[in-house]
Design a protein around this motif. Structure first.
Motif, PDB file in Angstrom:
ATOM      1  N   ASP A  26       0.813  -1.209   0.000  1.00 55.60           N
ATOM      2  CA  ASP A  26       0.000   0.000   0.000  1.00 55.60           C
ATOM      3  C   ASP A  26       0.852   1.267   0.000  1.00 55.60           C
ATOM      4  N   GLU A  34      -7.708   4.430  -0.050  1.00 60.40           N
ATOM      5  CA  GLU A  34      -9.159   4.253   0.092  1.00 60.40           C
ATOM      6  C   GLU A  34      -9.513   2.767   0.147  1.00 60.40           C
ATOM      7  N   SER A  35      -8.792   1.960  -0.648  1.00 55.09           N
ATOM      8  CA  SER A  35      -8.980   0.508  -0.626  1.00 55.09           C
ATOM      9  C   SER A  35      -7.725  -0.132  -1.190  1.00 55.09           C
ATOM     10  N   TYR A  36      -7.485  -1.388  -0.802  1.00 57.75           N
ATOM     11  CA  TYR A  36      -6.260  -2.061  -1.262  1.00 57.75           C
ATOM     12  C   TYR A  36      -6.449  -3.568  -1.296  1.00 57.75           C
ATOM     13  N   THR A  37      -6.040  -4.158  -2.425  1.00 60.86           N
ATOM     14  CA  THR A  37      -5.864  -5.602  -2.522  1.00 60.86           C
ATOM     15  C   THR A  37      -4.506  -5.826  -3.164  1.00 60.86           C
ATOM     16  N   THR A  92      -6.949   1.861  -4.552  1.00 62.29           N
ATOM     17  CA  THR A  92      -7.541   3.171  -4.789  1.00 62.29           C
ATOM     18  C   THR A  92      -6.894   4.140  -3.809  1.00 62.29           C
TER      19      THR A  92
END
Length: 278
Positions: A108, A192-195, A200
């Protein structure tokens, strides 16, 4: 765009106290009116020497490392645990494609570093020329996104009416005797989001935009935006698949005198940019 202003720094202070110990009054008729300080025993002296030696050794061990301070930083797979606005110590990139940093860590922090540096590239003056824009798009966008958005970006940045409205010539360059300024200055980023393969990331930044020069009708002004990037892990690096922009947050402007066009032109030519890292 509306003018803005710079932010303030933060700092802190600390203090210490003293304790005064009254020595016992002596009966020996000492002219200084008090007893002498007790003589330190050899055992106490050895103890103090031992503590000093250990302290020196600890300092030497803490300062030991290579010539590059980043060598002592945590690796990308074990990022440092830091506050939201503090740097992690993770190396931001491993290389560059032209003047754009590339080769980000697969985590991230790497996604945030990529989004921040890509915001700088996409907000640069090079976006207003065909060759510069194509280089940036090919570097920061995923291949399918670059193919899909190239024509749209050409229409947005290369339209004659738009270029004329900001005072540029048809090829995206400044008129003779003027300097075109388009710079993004990141303030911070957040995930905002993470994989493992998608992220994002939002980047908050101020933007300088305009023309320097005595006859400029579009002086350099400041504006504030937040841009949100959707990133994908493609061929060993983070790439942009989509981005959206919104105004603000915008700080309250302070009462500062605007610099002259010449001062602004000198600053743009003398102050280089950075490789940003989360």
């Amino acid at each position: 765009m509306s003018p803005g202003d710079e932010h303030d720094s933060f700092g802190g202070v600390g203090g210490s106290g003293q304790t005064r110990t009254r020595l016992p009054e002596g009966n020996s008729g000492d002219v200084y009116g008090g007893a002498r300080r007790p003589v330190r025993s050899s055992r106490s002296l050895l103890t103090v020497v031992g503590v000093v030696v250990l302290l020196v050794a600890a300092i030497a061990f803490a300062n030991r490392g290579g010539a590059d301070p980043a060598d002592a930083a945590p690796s990308s797979d074990t990022p440092g645990k830091t506050a939201a606005t503090a740097a992690t110590g993770t190396r931001p990139v491993t290389g560059k494609n032209g003047h754009i940093p590339t080769g980000y860590a697969h985590d991230d922090q790497g996604a945030q570093s990529a989004a921040t540096n890509y915001a700088v590239a996409l907000g640069s003056a090079e976006m207003f020329s065909t060759d510069g824009r194509n280089e940036i798009v090919d570097t920061v966008y995923a291949p399918d996104a670059a193919a899909a958005d190239r024509d749209e970006l050409r229409k947005a940045y290369g339209a004659k009416d738009f270029l004329s409205s900001v005072g540029l010539q048809e090829d995206g360059t400044a008129p003779q005797g003027m300097t075109f300024v388009s710079r993004v200055i990141p303030v911070g980023s957040k995930v905002e989001s993470y994989t493992d393969n998608q992220a994002t990331v939002s980047v908050w930044y101020s933007s300088l935009f305009g023309l320097t020069g005595v006859d400029s009708k579009n002086p350099v002004t400041e504006a504030w935006y937040t841009e949100t990037f959707e990133l994908r892990w493609v061929d060993g690096d983070w790439k942009v698949s989509k981005s959206t922009q919104k105004d603000g947050p915008v700080p309250v402007g302070r009462d500062q005198r605007a610099s002259s066009a010449q001062d602004m032109e000198n600053a743009v030519g003398q102050f280089g940019g950075f490789t940003y890292a989360r």
